[in-house]
Motif scaffolding. Structure first.
Motif, PDB file in Angstrom:
ATOM      1  N   LEU A 176     -19.674 -11.909 -46.949  1.00  0.00           N
ATOM      2  CA  LEU A 176     -19.911 -11.117 -45.863  1.00  0.00           C
ATOM      3  C   LEU A 176     -21.250 -11.546 -44.830  1.00  0.00           C
ATOM      4  N   ARG A 177     -22.353 -11.672 -45.818  1.00  0.00           N
ATOM      5  CA  ARG A 177     -23.478 -12.264 -44.964  1.00  0.00           C
ATOM      6  C   ARG A 177     -23.240 -13.589 -44.558  1.00  0.00           C
ATOM      7  N   LYS A 178     -22.694 -14.356 -45.500  1.00  0.00           N
ATOM      8  CA  LYS A 178     -22.527 -15.778 -44.814  1.00  0.00           C
ATOM      9  C   LYS A 178     -21.608 -16.062 -43.885  1.00  0.00           C
ATOM     10  N   ASN A 179     -20.654 -15.067 -43.520  1.00  0.00           N
ATOM     11  CA  ASN A 179     -20.090 -14.974 -42.154  1.00  0.00           C
ATOM     12  C   ASN A 179     -20.677 -14.346 -41.016  1.00  0.00           C
ATOM     13  N   GLY A 180     -21.903 -13.840 -41.337  1.00  0.00           N
ATOM     14  CA  GLY A 180     -22.760 -13.264 -40.365  1.00  0.00           C
ATOM     15  C   GLY A 180     -22.640 -11.693 -39.967  1.00  0.00           C
ATOM     16  N   TYR A 181     -22.051 -11.138 -41.050  1.00  0.00           N
ATOM     17  CA  TYR A 181     -21.890  -9.626 -40.948  1.00  0.00           C
ATOM     18  C   TYR A 181     -23.215  -9.023 -40.659  1.00  0.00           C
ATOM     19  N   GLU A 182     -23.548  -8.247 -39.898  1.00  0.00           N
ATOM     20  CA  GLU A 182     -24.791  -7.624 -39.691  1.00  0.00           C
ATOM     21  C   GLU A 182     -25.237  -6.069 -40.142  1.00  0.00           C
ATOM     22  N   GLY A 183     -24.043  -5.531 -40.543  1.00  0.00           N
ATOM     23  CA  GLY A 183     -23.889  -4.221 -41.037  1.00  0.00           C
ATOM     24  C   GLY A 183     -24.540  -4.063 -42.368  1.00  0.00           C
ATOM     25  N   ALA A 184     -24.841  -2.888 -42.811  1.00  0.00           N
ATOM     26  CA  ALA A 184     -25.328  -2.502 -44.209  1.00  0.00           C
ATOM     27  C   ALA A 184     -24.351  -2.970 -45.211  1.00  0.00           C
ATOM     28  N   ILE A 185     -24.845  -3.481 -46.396  1.00  0.00           N
ATOM     29  CA  ILE A 185     -23.729  -3.683 -47.407  1.00  0.00           C
ATOM     30  C   ILE A 185     -24.374  -2.750 -48.528  1.00  0.00           C
ATOM     31  N   LYS A 186     -23.586  -2.117 -49.308  1.00  0.00           N
ATOM     32  CA  LYS A 186     -23.906  -1.396 -50.369  1.00  0.00           C
ATOM     33  C   LYS A 186     -22.859  -1.724 -51.475  1.00  0.00           C
ATOM     34  N   LEU A 187     -23.657  -2.752 -52.659  1.00  0.00           N
ATOM     35  CA  LEU A 187     -22.686  -3.043 -53.759  1.00  0.00           C
ATOM     36  C   LEU A 187     -22.978  -2.265 -54.864  1.00  0.00           C
ATOM     37  N   ILE A 188     -21.912  -1.605 -55.463  1.00  0.00           N
ATOM     38  CA  ILE A 188     -22.350  -0.674 -56.180  1.00  0.00           C
ATOM     39  C   ILE A 188     -21.289  -0.695 -57.620  1.00  0.00           C
ATOM     40  N   GLY A 189     -22.133  -0.434 -58.608  1.00  0.00           N
ATOM     41  CA  GLY A 189     -21.307  -0.892 -59.958  1.00  0.00           C
ATOM     42  C   GLY A 189     -21.962  -0.037 -61.147  1.00  0.00           C
ATOM     43  N   GLU A 190     -21.166   0.422 -62.113  1.00  0.00           N
ATOM     44  CA  GLU A 190     -21.734   1.299 -63.235  1.00  0.00           C
ATOM     45  C   GLU A 190     -22.351   0.526 -64.099  1.00  0.00           C
ATOM     46  N   GLU A 191     -22.158  -0.784 -64.401  1.00  0.00           N
ATOM     47  CA  GLU A 191     -23.074  -1.494 -65.411  1.00  0.00           C
ATOM     48  C   GLU A 191     -24.509  -1.689 -65.138  1.00  0.00           C
ATOM     49  N   VAL A 192     -25.173  -1.631 -66.288  1.00  0.00           N
ATOM     50  CA  VAL A 192     -26.621  -1.698 -65.845  1.00  0.00           C
ATOM     51  C   VAL A 192     -27.132  -3.083 -65.681  1.00  0.00           C
ATOM     52  N   ALA A 193     -26.481  -4.153 -66.338  1.00  0.00           N
ATOM     53  CA  ALA A 193     -26.923  -5.532 -66.026  1.00  0.00           C
ATOM     54  C   ALA A 193     -26.838  -5.882 -64.717  1.00  0.00           C
ATOM     55  N   LEU A 194     -27.679  -6.945 -64.304  1.00  0.00           N
ATOM     56  CA  LEU A 194     -27.492  -7.618 -63.016  1.00  0.00           C
ATOM     57  C   LEU A 194     -26.196  -8.372 -63.150  1.00  0.00           C
ATOM     58  N   PRO A 195     -25.271  -8.110 -62.176  1.00  0.00           N
ATOM     59  CA  PRO A 195     -23.814  -8.803 -62.169  1.00  0.00           C
ATOM     60  C   PRO A 195     -23.733 -10.250 -62.789  1.00  0.00           C
ATOM     61  N   TYR A 196     -22.932 -10.187 -63.771  1.00  0.00           N
ATOM     62  CA  TYR A 196     -23.087 -11.335 -64.697  1.00  0.00           C
ATOM     63  C   TYR A 196     -21.336 -11.849 -64.773  1.00  0.00           C
ATOM     64  N   GLN A 197     -21.490 -13.153 -65.216  1.00  0.00           N
ATOM     65  CA  GLN A 197     -20.151 -13.680 -65.499  1.00  0.00           C
ATOM     66  C   GLN A 197     -19.345 -13.307 -67.024  1.00  0.00           C
ATOM     67  N   ARG A 198     -18.230 -13.084 -66.735  1.00  0.00           N
ATOM     68  CA  ARG A 198     -17.406 -12.651 -67.923  1.00  0.00           C
ATOM     69  C   ARG A 198     -16.870 -13.877 -69.008  1.00  0.00           C
ATOM     70  N   PRO A 199     -16.795 -15.053 -68.228  1.00  0.00           N
ATOM     71  CA  PRO A 199     -16.155 -15.816 -69.168  1.00  0.00           C
ATOM     72  C   PRO A 199     -17.031 -16.425 -70.457  1.00  0.00           C
ATOM     73  N   PRO A 200     -18.103 -16.440 -70.221  1.00  0.00           N
ATOM     74  CA  PRO A 200     -18.982 -16.807 -71.545  1.00  0.00           C
ATOM     75  C   PRO A 200     -18.822 -15.754 -72.875  1.00  0.00           C
ATOM     76  N   LEU A 201     -18.397 -14.561 -72.469  1.00  0.00           N
ATOM     77  CA  LEU A 201     -18.454 -13.499 -73.350  1.00  0.00           C
ATOM     78  C   LEU A 201     -17.475 -13.846 -74.584  1.00  0.00           C
ATOM     79  N   SER A 202     -16.370 -14.537 -74.162  1.00  0.00           N
ATOM     80  CA  SER A 202     -15.413 -14.867 -75.342  1.00  0.00           C
ATOM     81  C   SER A 202     -15.635 -16.381 -75.840  1.00  0.00           C
TER      82      SER A 202
END
Ligand SMILES: Cc1cc2nc3c(=O)[nH]c(=O)nc-3n(C[C@H](O)[C@H](O)[C@H](O)COP(=O)(O)OP(=O)(O)OC[C@H]3O[C@@H](n4cnc5c(N)ncnc54)[C@H](O)[C@@H]3O)c2cc1C
Length: 392
Positions: free
Chosen positions: A20-46
């Protein structure tokens, strides 16, 4: 100011915010998640997470500074419990609410649970989150963990089998179907992969039904099969698929059918609400019928499509779906959708550790699968043709 709220900060949600930001979106963006960690990649987990002696660190999708620099409000450890479509508000589990003009659902999926006698015994693991992987890693490292049983010969099950055999465990994979990876790959590729894992010591039991588990106190000690066989087990990993997280969408009256139903722009039945990633199901021009695809590549592509639609930009040019897996030193890569094909052609390569498979429907190349041929991917991707363009 216009506000876009994204529920779920996995790879789909995080990439939607970034695009959205790369496309020039100027509004507010709220990115909400229930996990505590900084958003992470799942593939390494297995994969890497289960091996090695160092304490593994999560692989962040973006550094924390990215969210600050791009004015994306990252809200972690916050669960959304309700979407009010009339008031255009969502409610957090603590009762607070926030408004949205546009909403993106990127809620992911949840591992399917075993539903047989003894399924709640200690020693039975599932794999989705960081904590699951850390728990599995610790259990595999235990001195009393010798016999590992994997239930389900899908990609995640085989990756854990591969890690466990590397760690010196006795590994048995039990599968209800007649072969491994039946949902995502052709018999030619799965036979190649299964044979390589079997050569490394993994035992496969196909066409087997799980009847229940044997216990020693509160802990699992065996897996009981429908044919009366008992397989010794100190640890079980169940990798029997995942169900899409649709509860919020369903309660809000959005159309759902094994996923949140979306159109080609990732719009749900409410035009101001989008769904992307593992939770979304819709048309894909690379195969007939509705699809729900659980891969990193799909999550990123759908995030880009939704962000383009929100910013009134042209839909990105289609690219064939793809996934990869690392199995006992083999780089397995697939392009397209392995469904609806009537011809499998295996190209003989000079290297016995490599494989290239072409899946065709008439003249159309539907999908390709390779083992240990990473340099072939860009050429093969160009050769796969969308189903929609030829009227399938
Ligand atoms: C162990 C493992 C290995 C994998 N390996 C590969 C691989 O090698 N290659 C590949 O292509 N793919 C792989 N995948 C699949 C890939 O990781 C997923 O397809 C991808 O993570 C999907 O991203 P997503 O953002 O849609 O969902 P998720 O990553 O599941 O993110 C959704 C997030 O939303 C949060 N959420 C849900 N509901 C709410 C709510 N009500 N409120 C707040 N937050 C909420 C969830 O907690 C979660 O953090 C693997 C998956 C796993 C589990």
């Amino acid at each position: 100011m216009d506000t876009t709220v994204i529920i779920g900060n996995g790879v789909a949600g995080t990439n939607a915010a970034a695009t959205l930001r790369k496309n020039g979106y100027e509004g507010a963006i709220k990115l909400i998640g229930e996990e505590v960690a900084l958003p992470y990649q799942r593939p390494p987990l297995s994969k890497a997470w289960l091996r090695g002696s160092d304490r593994p660190q999560p692989t962040p999708i973006r550094p924390l500074s990215f969210f600050q620099d791009n004015n994306i409000e990252l809200m972690r450890a916050r669960k959304i419990v309700k979407i009010d479509r009339t008031k255009r508000r969502i409610r957090f589990s603590d009762g607070k609410t926030t408004k949205f003009d546009t909403l993106i659902l990127a809620t992911g999926a949840t591992p399917r649970r075993l539903d047989v006698q003894g399924a709640d015994l200690k020693g039975i693991h599932y794999l989705r989150h960081l904590g699951d992987s850390a728990g599995l890693r610790q259990a595999l490292a235990g001195a009393d963990c010798n016999d590992v049983v994997i239930i389900g010969a899908g990609v995640i099950g085989l990756e854990v089998a591969s890690a466990a055999v590397d760690l010196g465990k006795t590994v048995t994979v039990i599968e209800s179907a007649a072969r491994a990876m039946a949902r995502v790959a052709s018999p030619a590729t799965t036979n190649f992969v299964t044979q390589s894992l079997a050569d490394a010591g993994v035992k496969f039991l196909f066409n087997k039904k799980i009847e229940g588990f044997g216990a020693a106190g509160q802990r699992i000690c065996a897996v009981n099969l429908g044919d009366g066989t008992e397989v010794k087990a100190d640890l079980v990993l169940a990798g029997i698929g995942a169900t899409p997280n649709v509860a919020l969408a369903e309660a809000a009256g959005l159309e759902c059918d094994n996923g949140i139903c979306v159109d080609l722009d990732m719009r749900t039945s409410d035009p101001k609400i989008f769904a992307i990633g593992d939770c979304a199901r819709g048309d894909n021009i690379y195969a007939p019928g509705k699809l729900r695809i659980e891969t990193v590549h799909n999550a990123i592509s759908q995030a880009q499509i939704a962000a383009a639609a929100i910013c009134n930009k042209e839909r990105p040019a289609p690219v064939p779906p793809r996934f990869w897996s690392d199995l006992k030193g083999m780089k397995v890569q697939a392009l397209g959708i392995a469904a609806g094909y009537d011809l499998v052609r295996s190209d003989a390569t000079q290297d016995p550790s490599a494989l290239e498979v072409h899946l065709k429907c008439g003249d159309r190349l539907v999908a390709t699968e390779t083992v240990n041929l990473p340099n072939r991917q860009s050429t093969l991707a160009k050769a796969i043709s969308p189903a929609a363009l030829i009227g399938v």
